[in-house]
Enzyme design. Structure first.
Site, PDB file in Angstrom:
ATOM      1  N   TYR A 168      40.058  42.726  36.586  1.00  0.00           N
ATOM      2  CA  TYR A 168      39.307  43.107  37.777  1.00  0.00           C
ATOM      3  C   TYR A 168      39.349  44.621  38.037  1.00  0.00           C
ATOM      4  O   TYR A 168      38.299  45.276  38.137  1.00  0.00           O
ATOM      5  CB  TYR A 168      39.832  42.354  39.002  1.00  0.00           C
ATOM      6  CG  TYR A 168      39.090  42.722  40.278  1.00  0.00           C
ATOM      7  CD1 TYR A 168      37.808  42.228  40.516  1.00  0.00           C
ATOM      8  CD2 TYR A 168      39.657  43.577  41.215  1.00  0.00           C
ATOM      9  CE1 TYR A 168      37.120  42.570  41.669  1.00  0.00           C
ATOM     10  CE2 TYR A 168      38.976  43.928  42.366  1.00  0.00           C
ATOM     11  CZ  TYR A 168      37.709  43.416  42.591  1.00  0.00           C
ATOM     12  OH  TYR A 168      37.018  43.775  43.719  1.00  0.00           O
ATOM     13  N   LYS A 172      36.209  47.475  37.793  1.00  0.00           N
ATOM     14  CA  LYS A 172      35.725  48.274  38.915  1.00  0.00           C
ATOM     15  C   LYS A 172      35.890  49.772  38.645  1.00  0.00           C
ATOM     16  O   LYS A 172      35.096  50.587  39.114  1.00  0.00           O
ATOM     17  CB  LYS A 172      36.447  47.871  40.205  1.00  0.00           C
ATOM     18  CG  LYS A 172      36.107  46.448  40.674  1.00  0.00           C
ATOM     19  CD  LYS A 172      34.619  46.276  40.961  1.00  0.00           C
ATOM     20  CE  LYS A 172      34.297  44.937  41.599  1.00  0.00           C
ATOM     21  NZ  LYS A 172      32.857  44.762  41.898  1.00  0.00           N
TER      22      LYS A 172
END
Length: 253
Positions: A176, A180
């Protein structure tokens, strides 16, 4: 943006959470909102709620990992509106499902499953490229085009690399957070390319919002989280581009 009236905004992943709140807020400003959702049966209730509140909204079946739905969405916008004024790349996945981030042990780098990392990047990075590129022709026809990429404080290498900082206690993330961080790099590169066209491209960190993806452990409401998305979507011509912002101002890279 010169006027919100009659502006057309597409929000991906807008059937729930921050995306839905952003769609509702943009509609309240007078924009026609296109509710992008993988499942139209989930997207339509969100669009219907916006219409019931007096806004203009349509549902688009849009899975950012499915090129056919991305192209079909661009074609639909072309046929119905001929342009796009705002693109909010909100659709994203954590990779760990509905879990408190402090319990996301499947993200630990030394033991992570590569397939999970690929799946996260497929949505959070490749999906943004696919949707952005499909919509660029439409955005170029707007008098004030804006692109907003929804990142996270977890994208900040500065914040995460500080051993005494607030993120030091979180589990390391191989999926994750890196996805990002890659999105931030993409944001800057798109901004550099599109600056000459007047397209402002920024990334945002909504904050720790109460959503499904963190198993509702967040302390901000979706409305509070969506505020920065809407602010960046409605920047004036003198607004920033290639930046990373939260409601508190610029976020370190």
């Amino acid at each position: 943006m010169t006027t919100n009236q009659h502006a057309i905004a597409l929000v991906t992943g807008a059937n729930k959470g921050i995306g839905r709140a952003a769609a509702e807020q943009l509609a309240a400003l007078g924009m026609t909102v296109l509710v992008g959702a993988r499942d139209p049966q989930r997207g339509e209730p969100a669009a219907a709620a916006i219409r019931a509140a007096g806004g203009a909204a349509h549902t688009l079946t849009l899975d950012v990992t499915d090129t056919a739905t991305v192209q079909a969405s661009a074609q639909w916008i072309e046929e119905h509106f001929g342009r796009l004024d705002v693109l909010i790349n909100n659709a994203g996945i954590s990779g760990s499902g509905q879990v408190d981030p402090s319990d996301a042990v499947d993200q630990i780098p030394s033991t992570v499953e590569l397939d999970m990392v690929r799946k996260v990047f497929e949505t959070n990075v490749f999906g943004v490229i696919a949707v952005t590129n499909a919509m660029l022709g439409l955005l170029r026809r707007s008098p004030a085009p804006r692109i907003v990429n929804v990142a996270s404080h977890a994208a900040s290498l500065t914040l995460f690399s500080d051993p005494d900082g607030p993120f030091a206690a979180l589990l390391p993330s191989a999926a994750y957070s890196p996805s990002k961080s890659a999105l931030l790099s993409l944001t800057v590169n798109y901004a550099n390319e599109l600056r000459k066209d007047g397209i402002l491209v920024n990334a945002v960190a909504p904050g720790y919002v109460d959503t499904d993806s963190n198993n509702h452990t967040g302390f901000l409401t979706v409305e509070q989280g969506a505020a920065i998305l809407v602010r960046m979507a409605t920047l004036g011509a003198d607004g920033p581009t290639g930046g990373f912002f939260s409601e508190d101002g610029p976020v370190p890279w």
